[in-house]
Design a protein around this motif. Sequence first.
Motif, short mmCIF file in Angstrom:
data_model
loop_
_atom_site.label_atom_id
_atom_site.label_comp_id
_atom_site.label_asym_id
_atom_site.label_seq_id
_atom_site.Cartn_x
_atom_site.Cartn_y
_atom_site.Cartn_z
N LYS A 273 -17.04 -23.75 -13.56
CA LYS A 273 -17.60 -22.83 -14.54
C LYS A 273 -16.96 -21.47 -14.36
CE LYS A 273 -21.76 -23.57 -13.04
NZ LYS A 273 -23.24 -23.51 -12.85
N VAL A 274 -17.07 -20.63 -15.39
CA VAL A 274 -16.53 -19.28 -15.34
C VAL A 274 -17.68 -18.30 -15.45
CG1 VAL A 274 -15.06 -17.58 -16.51
CG2 VAL A 274 -14.30 -19.96 -16.30
N VAL A 275 -17.75 -17.37 -14.51
CA VAL A 275 -18.81 -16.37 -14.47
C VAL A 275 -18.18 -15.00 -14.64
CG1 VAL A 275 -20.77 -15.47 -13.16
CG2 VAL A 275 -20.06 -17.85 -12.85
N LEU A 276 -18.77 -14.18 -15.52
CA LEU A 276 -18.27 -12.84 -15.80
C LEU A 276 -19.26 -11.80 -15.30
CD1 LEU A 276 -17.13 -13.19 -19.53
CD2 LEU A 276 -15.78 -13.63 -17.47
N LEU A 277 -18.72 -10.72 -14.75
CA LEU A 277 -19.53 -9.56 -14.40
C LEU A 277 -18.91 -8.36 -15.08
CD1 LEU A 277 -21.89 -8.36 -12.80
CD2 LEU A 277 -20.34 -8.06 -10.87
N GLY A 278 -19.59 -7.87 -16.12
CA GLY A 278 -19.05 -6.76 -16.89
C GLY A 278 -19.41 -5.42 -16.29
N PRO A 279 -19.03 -4.33 -16.97
CA PRO A 279 -19.33 -2.98 -16.47
C PRO A 279 -20.83 -2.71 -16.35
CG PRO A 279 -17.68 -2.92 -18.22
CD PRO A 279 -18.25 -4.31 -18.21
N SER B 186 -19.72 -10.31 -5.90
CA SER B 186 -19.37 -11.60 -6.49
C SER B 186 -20.34 -11.92 -7.62
CB SER B 186 -19.44 -12.69 -5.41
OG SER B 186 -19.36 -13.96 -6.00
N PRO B 187 -19.83 -12.18 -8.84
CA PRO B 187 -20.74 -12.45 -9.97
C PRO B 187 -21.75 -13.56 -9.71
CG PRO B 187 -18.50 -12.12 -10.76
CD PRO B 187 -18.42 -12.16 -9.25
N SER B 188 -21.28 -14.68 -9.17
CA SER B 188 -22.18 -15.82 -8.98
C SER B 188 -23.25 -15.54 -7.93
CB SER B 188 -21.38 -17.07 -8.61
OG SER B 188 -20.51 -16.82 -7.53
N PRO C 66 -24.67 -10.77 -14.36
CA PRO C 66 -23.58 -11.74 -14.54
C PRO C 66 -23.96 -12.76 -15.62
CG PRO C 66 -24.17 -11.50 -12.22
CD PRO C 66 -25.23 -10.81 -13.00
N LYS C 67 -22.95 -13.29 -16.28
CA LYS C 67 -23.21 -14.32 -17.28
C LYS C 67 -22.18 -15.42 -17.16
CE LYS C 67 -20.73 -11.93 -21.03
NZ LYS C 67 -20.86 -11.39 -22.41
N THR C 68 -22.64 -16.66 -17.39
CA THR C 68 -21.76 -17.82 -17.35
C THR C 68 -21.28 -18.12 -18.76
OG1 THR C 68 -22.95 -18.74 -15.46
CG2 THR C 68 -21.58 -20.25 -16.73
#
Length: 390
Positions: free
Chosen positions: A188-194, A355-357, A198-200
Amino acid sequence: MIEAASKQTLLAAGVIALASVVATPAHAESPPLVWKSATQSPRPAAPDAKQAPLLALCGGSDAALTEVAARSAHRQLDGSSLLGADELAFNLRAAGDPHVWPRAWSIAGTALDDEDIAKRVKAWIAPWNTLGTRRCGISRTKGADGMTVVAAVAIDALADLAPLPTTARVGQWITLDGTMLVPTSEAKVVLLGPRGAPKTVVASLAGSKIHSTFSVDQPGAWMVQVLATVATGPRPVLEAMVFAGAAPPSSFVAVAAPGESAAKGAKDDDQGMFQMINAARVAEQLEPLVRDAALDKLARAHSEEMLRVRMVGHDVGGGDPAARIKAAGIKAHVAGENVASAGTLENAHRALWASPSHRGNLLLDKFTHVGVAVVRAPDGMVWVTEMFKG
């Protein structure tokens, strides 16, 4: 029913072996970082003939790792502080390398012996349980005063990444393509924005190929993380930075994680980690967690097992978190685990937060209880397990 919310991380371990005690000059400012236009791997490099014997011990030669090793060596030669764990990872991102959990080593002296250096590199590598393909960068530099520094940076490559842009327009869609190098059952890909949690995002795994598309819809720095389920359980295998509508920073600035100072004055390491977890949650307007003795016991057994096998993972021989919780007779509607190894408690907490996750576990509002265990190794490293349930 236990939801799979398991994550893990490992902080870089930096080891310095001083061949002789020498005076160091005043701290010098590091040259500005120049970011690669894309993050990608591998970056093969023809090894320097002089470093070939050490690379044969350390791993396959990689241009990005060599660049960071050279920066580390020059920095030590100039008398500046060594690259800390978070700065080491930051330098790898600037060099365009997507791999996680780097390890660094260096030796400094005025009369270094090649045979002795090789022995020390062997000793550094010996406890390392390699998962995937080990890659390395080695640099040797000498100052006008005769001081020589040899520095190495190495990683385990569990996956490789097709070029992912370092800069983008706000709102631009980004395509991520990766290739797993080890057997994988899920990715899976997890994003952490400014800003925000976090969102998958949607990702596919077809054989060894990972594919995802996502939008960077806020200006600022984005952390992109690929989380894959491998032999030791779910773990980050790739990370990249994307700067939307902004230029990458030319220097590293250390930023403490929320709650990092909360460990001061704690009666022991376990309590210190627990206090940092809750301080971070309160800082994000979330309810603090309740310490759970049964989860503490499970966490301690797992931290001790990770230290024994010298590997960070969710399944290092005793089963995955869900199996361990079930075997202990603990009832949970939702459960998760963070695991780490670091030089200090604060560095472990900072890495988990970055770490986003793992931040997702720390801030999940469904969790109500936590068990924490910190085991200190003879070399001073801490092995940390945080087990959550709700």
